[in-house]
Design an enzyme around this catalytic site. Structure first.
Site, PDB file in Angstrom:
ATOM      1  N   CYS A  10       0.822  -1.213   0.000  1.00  0.00           N
ATOM      2  CA  CYS A  10       0.000   0.000   0.000  1.00  0.00           C
ATOM      3  C   CYS A  10       0.855   1.262   0.000  1.00  0.00           C
ATOM      4  O   CYS A  10       2.026   1.245   0.396  1.00  0.00           O
ATOM      5  CB  CYS A  10      -0.930  -0.008   1.216  1.00  0.00           C
ATOM      6  SG  CYS A  10      -2.292   1.170   1.065  1.00  0.00           S
ATOM      7  N   ASP A 129      -6.828  -2.911  10.903  1.00  0.00           N
ATOM      8  CA  ASP A 129      -5.735  -1.972  11.110  1.00  0.00           C
ATOM      9  C   ASP A 129      -5.739  -1.515  12.561  1.00  0.00           C
ATOM     10  O   ASP A 129      -6.736  -1.659  13.279  1.00  0.00           O
ATOM     11  CB  ASP A 129      -5.884  -0.771  10.166  1.00  0.00           C
ATOM     12  CG  ASP A 129      -4.568  -0.053   9.908  1.00  0.00           C
ATOM     13  OD1 ASP A 129      -3.551  -0.444  10.506  1.00  0.00           O
ATOM     14  OD2 ASP A 129      -4.572   0.890   9.103  1.00  0.00           O
TER      15      ASP A 129
END
Length: 215
Positions: A10, A129
């Site tokens: 990412c 996350d």
């Protein structure tokens, strides 16, 4: 043989980073459309990066409470874009663009992931996350024991992962995929090809060990 763990790199912002991710065997790259992020890319730049991807490497667009028009513009510019939502978006807003999407869950003690999974049942996967102030990644690991064993969804493990700890995360959570950003950078927002390769190799090694343990 167990199902292999998918890999997403990412916060990619340079052509050499997309090339390094693809060469190392990543399944997806993340393009950050959140303007407050140091890894932010414009839609035009993201479209150019996506055009440079080889077949079977998926571009994923990260949004935080973005306007519907912004999401639509990104989808028009990148026809195969998968969406990833990190803000306060509800299930209807996530589905409105008509694209496959991931929804981020901000993991912390007391967070009910099973209820979250029910509310976002249309998501392709839930990205786990670390809870942080504001929006965006913290670069820190959350307590993996917070993840229930019976979540009825594909899970993407994120938050503070790097080559040295991703195997432990895979062993603890058995996610469908892992997501890394700062853990493969030489400086903030700049990816490191050697670190990307080491991360992908560590994931493959972890999968091999799991296969060996169950065979």
């Amino acid at each position: 043989m167990s199902e292999r763990t998918r890999i997403k790199i990412c916060g990619v912002s340079r052509p050499e980073d997309t090339e390094a991710a693809a060469d190392a065997g990543a399944d997806a790259i993340g393009l950050v459309f959140h303007s407050a992020s140091p890894r932010h890319v414009s839609i035009e730049a993201a479209a150019a990066l996506a055009r440079g991807l080889p077949p079977f490497v998926t571009p994923v667009g990260l949004f935080v409470n973005a306007a519907a028009a912004t999401i639509a513009e990104a989808c028009a510019a990148i026809p195969n874009l998968v969406l990833q939502f990190h803000g306060d978006e509800n299930a209807g807003e996530c589905a409105a663009a008509g694209r496959p999407f991931l929804k981020a869950a901000r993991m912390a003690p007391g967070f009910d992931l099973l209820d979250f999974a029910r509310r976002f049942s249309a998501a392709q996967a839930l990205l786990l996350d670390t809870h942080a102030e504001g929006w965006g990644g913290s670069g820190k690991v959350f307590d993996w024991s917070l993840v229930p064993r019976a979540v009825p969804h594909r899970l993407v493990l994120s938050g503070g992962l790097h080559a040295a700890n991703v195997a432990a995360g895979i062993q603890a959570v058995r996610p469908w995929a892992v997501d890394v950003s700062s853990g493969v950078e030489s400086s903030r927002g700049v990816k490191d090809a050697v670190a990307i390769r080491a991360f992908c190799d560590a994931v493959r090694e972890a999968d091999s060990r799991i296969d060996a343990s169950v065979s």
